[in-house]
Design an enzyme around this catalytic site. Structure first.
Site, short mmCIF file in Angstrom:
data_model
loop_
_atom_site.label_atom_id
_atom_site.label_comp_id
_atom_site.label_asym_id
_atom_site.label_seq_id
_atom_site.Cartn_x
_atom_site.Cartn_y
_atom_site.Cartn_z
N LYS A 195 0.84 -1.20 0.00
CA LYS A 195 0.00 0.00 0.00
C LYS A 195 0.88 1.25 0.00
O LYS A 195 1.52 1.57 0.99
CB LYS A 195 -0.92 0.05 1.23
N GLY A 248 6.92 4.67 8.43
CA GLY A 248 6.09 5.86 8.62
C GLY A 248 6.30 6.42 10.00
O GLY A 248 7.36 6.23 10.62
N THR A 250 6.04 7.15 14.04
CA THR A 250 6.05 6.29 15.24
C THR A 250 4.63 6.09 15.76
O THR A 250 4.26 5.00 16.19
CB THR A 250 6.98 6.93 16.31
N CYS A 304 13.25 10.45 7.53
CA CYS A 304 13.15 9.98 8.91
C CYS A 304 14.51 10.13 9.60
O CYS A 304 14.58 10.22 10.82
CB CYS A 304 12.67 8.55 8.94
N GLU A 401 9.60 15.00 16.22
CA GLU A 401 10.02 14.96 14.82
C GLU A 401 9.20 15.97 14.01
O GLU A 401 7.97 15.93 14.03
CB GLU A 401 9.80 13.56 14.25
P1 ADP Z 1 2.63 10.72 7.76
O1 ADP Z 1 1.99 11.15 9.05
O2 ADP Z 1 3.98 11.29 7.60
O3 ADP Z 1 1.75 10.85 6.56
P2 ADP Z 1 1.99 8.05 8.36
O4 ADP Z 1 2.72 7.23 9.34
O5 ADP Z 1 0.65 8.60 8.73
O6 ADP Z 1 2.95 9.20 7.92
O7 ADP Z 1 1.79 7.27 6.99
C1 ADP Z 1 2.66 6.29 6.49
C2 ADP Z 1 1.84 5.22 5.83
O8 ADP Z 1 0.99 4.62 6.81
C3 ADP Z 1 0.90 5.69 4.72
O9 ADP Z 1 0.87 4.70 3.69
C4 ADP Z 1 -0.43 5.77 5.42
O10 ADP Z 1 -1.54 5.63 4.56
C5 ADP Z 1 -0.35 4.60 6.36
N1 ADP Z 1 -1.24 4.66 7.53
C6 ADP Z 1 -1.66 5.76 8.18
N2 ADP Z 1 -2.48 5.40 9.21
C7 ADP Z 1 -2.56 4.06 9.20
C8 ADP Z 1 -3.23 3.08 10.02
N3 ADP Z 1 -4.01 3.44 11.04
N4 ADP Z 1 -3.06 1.77 9.72
C9 ADP Z 1 -2.27 1.40 8.70
N5 ADP Z 1 -1.62 2.25 7.90
C10 ADP Z 1 -1.75 3.57 8.14
#
Ligand code: ADP
Length: 497
Positions: A195, A248, A250, A304, A401
């Site tokens: 994804k 992604g 933390t 990161c 961060e």
């Molecule tokens: P940012 O806040 O920098 O956008 P995220 O950690 O939110 O980084 O996003 C990194 C990835 O995790 C993206 O592909 C996002 O769609 C996915 N993502 C965000 N929330 C969830 C969740 N609750 N479960 C699984 N994947 C998620």
């Protein structure tokens, strides 16, 4: 800021064609619409204009993708020999390399990064990673083990693929993050449901087309763009997924761990950072200034591993801060496709709001901007490269961060002071040390709690060098042979002779 269209590099015909149609999901080797019929827009972050429409996967599509990955894992993929898998990965690398310009343009448009950077960093590093991981397919070996239980036993280990793997990736290096995940999983013999981030799905989708061209069996790689709370969450919680690998924040990493508990799927995480970059009193000052600027401003600080806390020996502090601030002020901001651009926009309006909130909070807590400190322009998601001084350890800008081009600068007196301050964070991803003293370099490198320590360099990545985090920066190491370990199970076989 230069954003006139006359200065933009012309889009290649392949890029124009790719953006002209709604992009679909790759499931079981077929490009399909989402079952819900929903689509979402991906935007050019320099202008806010719509680049393309993308089908939006949710739980129902994720389920189909996992079924396809399982069928491929039990079927055609498991029948290939290691050398056949190698050749497929190498063919994929060749195809990606042949399409470097197209991928670089798509990456620049979708993410905002300068085209020149995508051409020389993102795409070549991705190609190299597939080549490196392709080499591992035929080298995944077990051991024979002498047993103290008796001489009449033969015991050995087998290394087997973990199975169906969910991979959830971010938007800062969209292609490279996809490849860091896909390469070792495929080398180890796993199948994948990937994804991409909702902000930047395009290069992963274009890469999806190359799998069929390279000759991968259907369903080995499935690509399902969608949102985190829906598609991502469904993938992390899916009962027929054997492992989830996530890069992604933390915060979301912790949600992934919770979601994975249902079937106790294996989890690897590459999360946030607040990496210290340490300039010792004996450092080559000009080299350290350039290195400190690169450590924080590369990829607009959306790394990161960005060197976001700059520790400088007190005798060099003013000189280094002035030098980094001067470099920050000279950086040319503009559209990623403008050949004069050195720094593009942040990836989204959400990210712009987040970074400017941090800047405001820094100033309200008493920090001072030696350079930058605000949004740049009114169109697109640009922020000024920023150097903050007069910062204290408790401030939000020091502790959290930011994920933008913002560095806090801190003077220090002794080696002991700086290693304690450097480790005063919940994170432990990267660190930089600038010194001409070999003894200091090794002593400090051993003391800093970080997965990667760069000495007199920063942001050097290599497919062969493990990468990952201590503390809340993650679980596991990507790249190198460590990455293969993350995608294999070890089976002991014990035979009474
Ligand atoms: P940012 O806040 O920098 O956008 P995220 O950690 O939110 O980084 O996003 C990194 C990835 O995790 C993206 O592909 C996002 O769609 C996915 N993502 C965000 N929330 C969830 C969740 N609750 N479960 C699984 N994947 C998620």
């Amino acid at each position: 800021m230069q954003t006139e269209s006359s200065t933009l590099v012309a889009r290649s015909p392949q890029v124009t064609e790719f953006l002209s149609k709604p992009r679909k999901l790759l499931i079981g080797g077929k490009w399909v619409e989402a079952k819900s019929g929903k689509t979402f827009k991906t935007l050019d972050p320099a202008t806010g204009e719509v680049l393309a429409h993308v089908c939006e996967a949710d739980a129902a599509d994720i389920d189909e993708a996992v079924k396809a990955a399982r069928a491929a894992f039990n079927g055609p993929w498991s029948k290939l020999t290691p050398s056949q898998r190698s050749r497929l990965l190498w063919k994929l690398a060749d195809l990606l390399e042949q399409h470097t310009e197209e991928f670089a343009q798509l990456e620049s448009l979708d993410n905002g990064k300068p085209l020149a950077v995508a051409r020389i960093a993102d795409v070549p590093l991705a190609v190299d990673n597939f080549r490196y991981m392709g080499g591992w397919c035929s080298k995944i070996e077990g051991n024979t083990i002498p047993l103290s239980a008796g001489n009449n036993f033969l015991a050995y280990t087998l290394r087997e693929p973990v199975g169906v793997v969910a991979q959830i990736i971010p938007w800062n290096f969209p292609l490279l993050m996809a490849v860091w995940k896909l390469g070792p999983a495929l080398a180890a013999g796993c199948t994948v449901v990937l994804k991409p981030a909702e902000q930047t799905p395009l290069t992963a989708l274009r890469l999806g087309e190359l799998f069929a061209e390279a000759g991968f069996p259907d369903g080995v790689v499935n690509i399902v763009p969608g949102f985190g709370e829906t598609a991502g969450a469904a993938l992390a919680a899916h009962p027929d997924v054997d492992k989830v690998a996530f890069t992604g924040s933390t915060e979301v990493g912790k949600l992934i761990v919770k979601a994975a508990t249902g079937n106790l799927k294996k989890v690897t995480l590459e999360l946030g950072g607040k990496s210290p970059n340490i300039v010792m009193g004996d450092a080559d000052v000009e080299v350290a200034i350039a290195g400190a600027a690169h450590a924080i401003f590369f990829n607009h600080g959306q790394c990161c591993v960005a060197g976001s806390r700059l520790f400088v020996h007190e005798k060099l502090f003013d000189q280094v801060v002035e030098g980094v601030a001067a470099k920050a002020k000279k950086i040319r901001l503009g559209h990623g496709m403008d050949s004069g651009t050195q720094m593009g926009p942040l990836v989204s309006d959400e990210q712009l709001a987040r970074v400017t909130d941090f800047l405001n909070s820094g100033v309200s807590e008493g920090a001072r901007a030696a350079a930058g400190g605000a949004r740049h322009g009114a169109q697109g998601y640009f922020v000024q490269p920023t150097v903050l001084v007069d910062v204290q350890p408790h401030m939000k800008v020091v502790r959290e961060e930011i994920f933008g081009p913002v560095v806090t600068a801190h003077p220090f007196k002794t080696l002991d002071d700086v290693h304690i301050a450097a480790n005063d964070t919940i994170y432990g991803l990267g660190a930089g040390i600038w010194t001409r003293d070999l003894s200091i370099a090794h002593r400090l490198a051993a003391k800093v709690k970080a997965g990667t320590v760069w000495v007199n360099c920063y942001n050097v990545f290599d497919a062969a060098m493990p990468f990952g985090g201590y503390k809340q920066s993650g679980w596991g190491r990507e790249m190198g042979h460590n990455a293969i370990d993350l995608y294999t199970e070890t089976k002991s076989v014990c035979i009474k002779l």
